[in-house]
Design a protein around this motif. Sequence first.
Motif, PDB file in Angstrom:
ATOM      1  N   GLU A 134       0.829  -1.199   0.000  1.00 42.64           N
ATOM      2  CA  GLU A 134       0.000   0.000   0.000  1.00 42.64           C
ATOM      3  C   GLU A 134       0.865   1.251   0.000  1.00 42.64           C
ATOM      4  OE1 GLU A 134      -0.362  -2.601   2.016  1.00 42.64           O
ATOM      5  OE2 GLU A 134      -2.213  -3.448   1.145  1.00 42.64           O
ATOM      6  N   GLN A 135       1.911   1.266   0.832  1.00 47.61           N
ATOM      7  CA  GLN A 135       2.832   2.405   0.840  1.00 47.61           C
ATOM      8  C   GLN A 135       3.523   2.558  -0.506  1.00 47.61           C
ATOM      9  OE1 GLN A 135       5.217   1.032   4.137  1.00 47.61           O
ATOM     10  NE2 GLN A 135       4.406   2.619   5.517  1.00 47.61           N
ATOM     11  N   ALA A 136       3.990   1.433  -1.050  1.00 46.15           N
ATOM     12  CA  ALA A 136       4.690   1.482  -2.336  1.00 46.15           C
ATOM     13  C   ALA A 136       3.761   1.994  -3.432  1.00 46.15           C
ATOM     14  CB  ALA A 136       5.224   0.098  -2.689  1.00 46.15           C
ATOM     15  N   TRP A 137       2.522   1.530  -3.414  1.00 50.43           N
ATOM     16  CA  TRP A 137       1.577   1.945  -4.457  1.00 50.43           C
ATOM     17  C   TRP A 137       1.319   3.451  -4.388  1.00 50.43           C
ATOM     18  CZ3 TRP A 137       0.064  -0.621  -8.621  1.00 50.43           C
ATOM     19  CH2 TRP A 137      -0.956  -0.056  -9.395  1.00 50.43           C
ATOM     20  N   GLN A 138       1.131   3.978  -3.189  1.00 49.87           N
ATOM     21  CA  GLN A 138       0.869   5.413  -3.074  1.00 49.87           C
ATOM     22  C   GLN A 138       2.068   6.234  -3.522  1.00 49.87           C
ATOM     23  OE1 GLN A 138      -2.219   6.759  -2.322  1.00 49.87           O
ATOM     24  NE2 GLN A 138      -1.121   8.488  -3.239  1.00 49.87           N
ATOM     25  N   ARG A 139       3.265   5.788  -3.184  1.00 50.22           N
ATOM     26  CA  ARG A 139       4.463   6.489  -3.662  1.00 50.22           C
ATOM     27  C   ARG A 139       4.534   6.461  -5.185  1.00 50.22           C
ATOM     28  NH1 ARG A 139       8.285   3.426   0.737  1.00 50.22           N
ATOM     29  NH2 ARG A 139       7.595   4.614   2.582  1.00 50.22           N
ATOM     30  N   LEU A 140       4.179   5.314  -5.770  1.00 45.63           N
ATOM     31  CA  LEU A 140       4.205   5.210  -7.225  1.00 45.63           C
ATOM     32  C   LEU A 140       3.184   6.158  -7.854  1.00 45.63           C
ATOM     33  CD1 LEU A 140       5.200   3.847  -9.814  1.00 45.63           C
ATOM     34  CD2 LEU A 140       3.460   2.072  -9.445  1.00 45.63           C
ATOM     35  N   VAL A 141       1.978   6.181  -7.338  1.00 45.11           N
ATOM     36  CA  VAL A 141       0.952   7.074  -7.871  1.00 45.11           C
ATOM     37  C   VAL A 141       1.404   8.520  -7.763  1.00 45.11           C
ATOM     38  CG1 VAL A 141      -1.403   7.929  -7.537  1.00 45.11           C
ATOM     39  CG2 VAL A 141      -0.953   5.460  -7.474  1.00 45.11           C
ATOM     40  N   ASP A 142       1.952   8.886  -6.613  1.00 51.08           N
ATOM     41  CA  ASP A 142       2.410  10.271  -6.425  1.00 51.08           C
ATOM     42  C   ASP A 142       3.530  10.617  -7.402  1.00 51.08           C
ATOM     43  OD1 ASP A 142       0.586  10.488  -4.368  1.00 51.08           O
ATOM     44  OD2 ASP A 142       2.074  10.252  -2.769  1.00 51.08           O
ATOM     45  N   GLY A 143       4.505   9.708  -7.555  1.00 56.81           N
ATOM     46  CA  GLY A 143       5.625   9.978  -8.451  1.00 56.81           C
ATOM     47  C   GLY A 143       5.199  10.036  -9.903  1.00 56.81           C
ATOM     48  N   CYS A 144       4.291   9.145 -10.294  1.00 54.89           N
ATOM     49  CA  CYS A 144       3.811   9.164 -11.673  1.00 54.89           C
ATOM     50  C   CYS A 144       3.006  10.426 -11.951  1.00 54.89           C
ATOM     51  CB  CYS A 144       2.963   7.929 -11.949  1.00 54.89           C
ATOM     52  SG  CYS A 144       3.913   6.393 -12.102  1.00 54.89           S
ATOM     53  N   ALA A 145       2.193  10.849 -10.983  1.00 53.09           N
ATOM     54  CA  ALA A 145       1.396  12.060 -11.177  1.00 53.09           C
ATOM     55  C   ALA A 145       2.299  13.272 -11.383  1.00 53.09           C
ATOM     56  CB  ALA A 145       0.475  12.266  -9.982  1.00 53.09           C
ATOM     57  N   GLU A 146       3.364  13.360 -10.588  1.00 54.86           N
ATOM     58  CA  GLU A 146       4.297  14.483 -10.759  1.00 54.86           C
ATOM     59  C   GLU A 146       4.975  14.416 -12.125  1.00 54.86           C
ATOM     60  OE1 GLU A 146       8.365  16.237  -8.686  1.00 54.86           O
ATOM     61  OE2 GLU A 146       6.848  15.245  -7.421  1.00 54.86           O
ATOM     62  N   THR A 147       5.362  13.218 -12.543  1.00 59.51           N
ATOM     63  CA  THR A 147       6.040  13.067 -13.827  1.00 59.51           C
ATOM     64  C   THR A 147       5.091  13.361 -14.990  1.00 59.51           C
ATOM     65  OG1 THR A 147       7.480  11.405 -12.815  1.00 59.51           O
ATOM     66  CG2 THR A 147       7.444  11.493 -15.214  1.00 59.51           C
ATOM     67  N   VAL A 148       3.828  12.977 -14.858  1.00 63.76           N
ATOM     68  CA  VAL A 148       2.837  13.315 -15.881  1.00 63.76           C
ATOM     69  C   VAL A 148       2.747  14.825 -16.047  1.00 63.76           C
ATOM     70  CG1 VAL A 148       0.369  13.343 -16.399  1.00 63.76           C
ATOM     71  CG2 VAL A 148       1.472  11.203 -15.724  1.00 63.76           C
ATOM     72  N   GLY A 149       2.794  15.553 -14.939  1.00 67.00           N
ATOM     73  CA  GLY A 149       2.752  17.008 -15.028  1.00 67.00           C
ATOM     74  C   GLY A 149       3.901  17.570 -15.844  1.00 67.00           C
ATOM     75  N   HIS A 150       5.100  17.051 -15.639  1.00 71.55           N
ATOM     76  CA  HIS A 150       6.260  17.497 -16.426  1.00 71.55           C
ATOM     77  C   HIS A 150       6.092  17.122 -17.896  1.00 71.55           C
ATOM     78  CE1 HIS A 150       8.457  18.797 -12.927  1.00 71.55           C
ATOM     79  NE2 HIS A 150       8.370  17.602 -12.372  1.00 71.55           N
TER      80      HIS A 150
END
Length: 303
Positions: A134-150
């Motif tokens: 669960e922790q890993a998944w949330q970190r992945l979602v957060d990191g992907c969301a930031e990268t999508v913005g870039h």
Amino acid sequence: MSAPTGPRFSYGTNGLADHRLGDALRLLADLGYEGVALTLDHQHLDPYAPGLAARVDEVRRALDATGLAVVVETGARYLLDPRRKHRPTLLSAEPEGRELRLDLLRRAVGIGAELGAGAVHFWSGTPDPDTTREQAWQRLVDGCAETVGHAEAAGIDLAFEPEPGMLVADLAGYRRLLADLGRPDRFRLTLDIGHCRCLEPYPVADCVALAADRLAHVQIEDMRRGTHEHLPFGEGEIDFPPVLGALADAGYRGLVSVELPRHSHAGAETARHSIAFLREAAARHASRDTRPQQEPLKEAVPA
């Protein structure tokens, strides 16, 4: 000029690690490849070495001169940590580790935009031992969301790859991640044909059809069921003419990139064998010829 109607074969520079990048690009163009999957690494367009802007411009000119299209890949083994392969990741427990990976992805997006790349490729990584899913998944979602913005700001697609053994290992995992991100258009998919044979519950050609609506990049190599080992064509279990036919039927016009990262010691010969094999497979599909393809590559150069 009419749009291309068949596969556009490409080759990954992680399988030409013993070549200078300029030499690798010329080799691929001379062999008839139409593109290159450029892994940012210490020997090939290091994103952390001095003079990055000038080096990116030099690569852009080399791509123009050879006519090669490009995707940018971020899977270098030891670029961020000389002691730990493929670490840190977006899942890392240490915030500074996650920031290192995010910084690489930001740099890759910028480089990809400057090179006119079709996409920037990345994957999830594996959780640290004391990290819950669960922790890993949330970190992945957060990191992907930031990268999508870039990526959105740069006007370039991301091409996320499900990777056996990683947190997102298969197409179902990609679909879940896509949904959790809100289905951003720029968050697209790298489909690895070998991985389909390795672990997906569907025939390989069916995986192409299932992934077709999100495809930004395709990686290709031979593989056997249950074993994540990238093999030269003819050494695994995949029947390639139907796979190339499925890509054509799906209307896919992006790059189909050979990924053989453990064959740099025989890179030139492996690249030559690979495009000959793929061209034959494409021709066999076009003629519906079911005769066996050529023999597996016999390496002439010792590791």
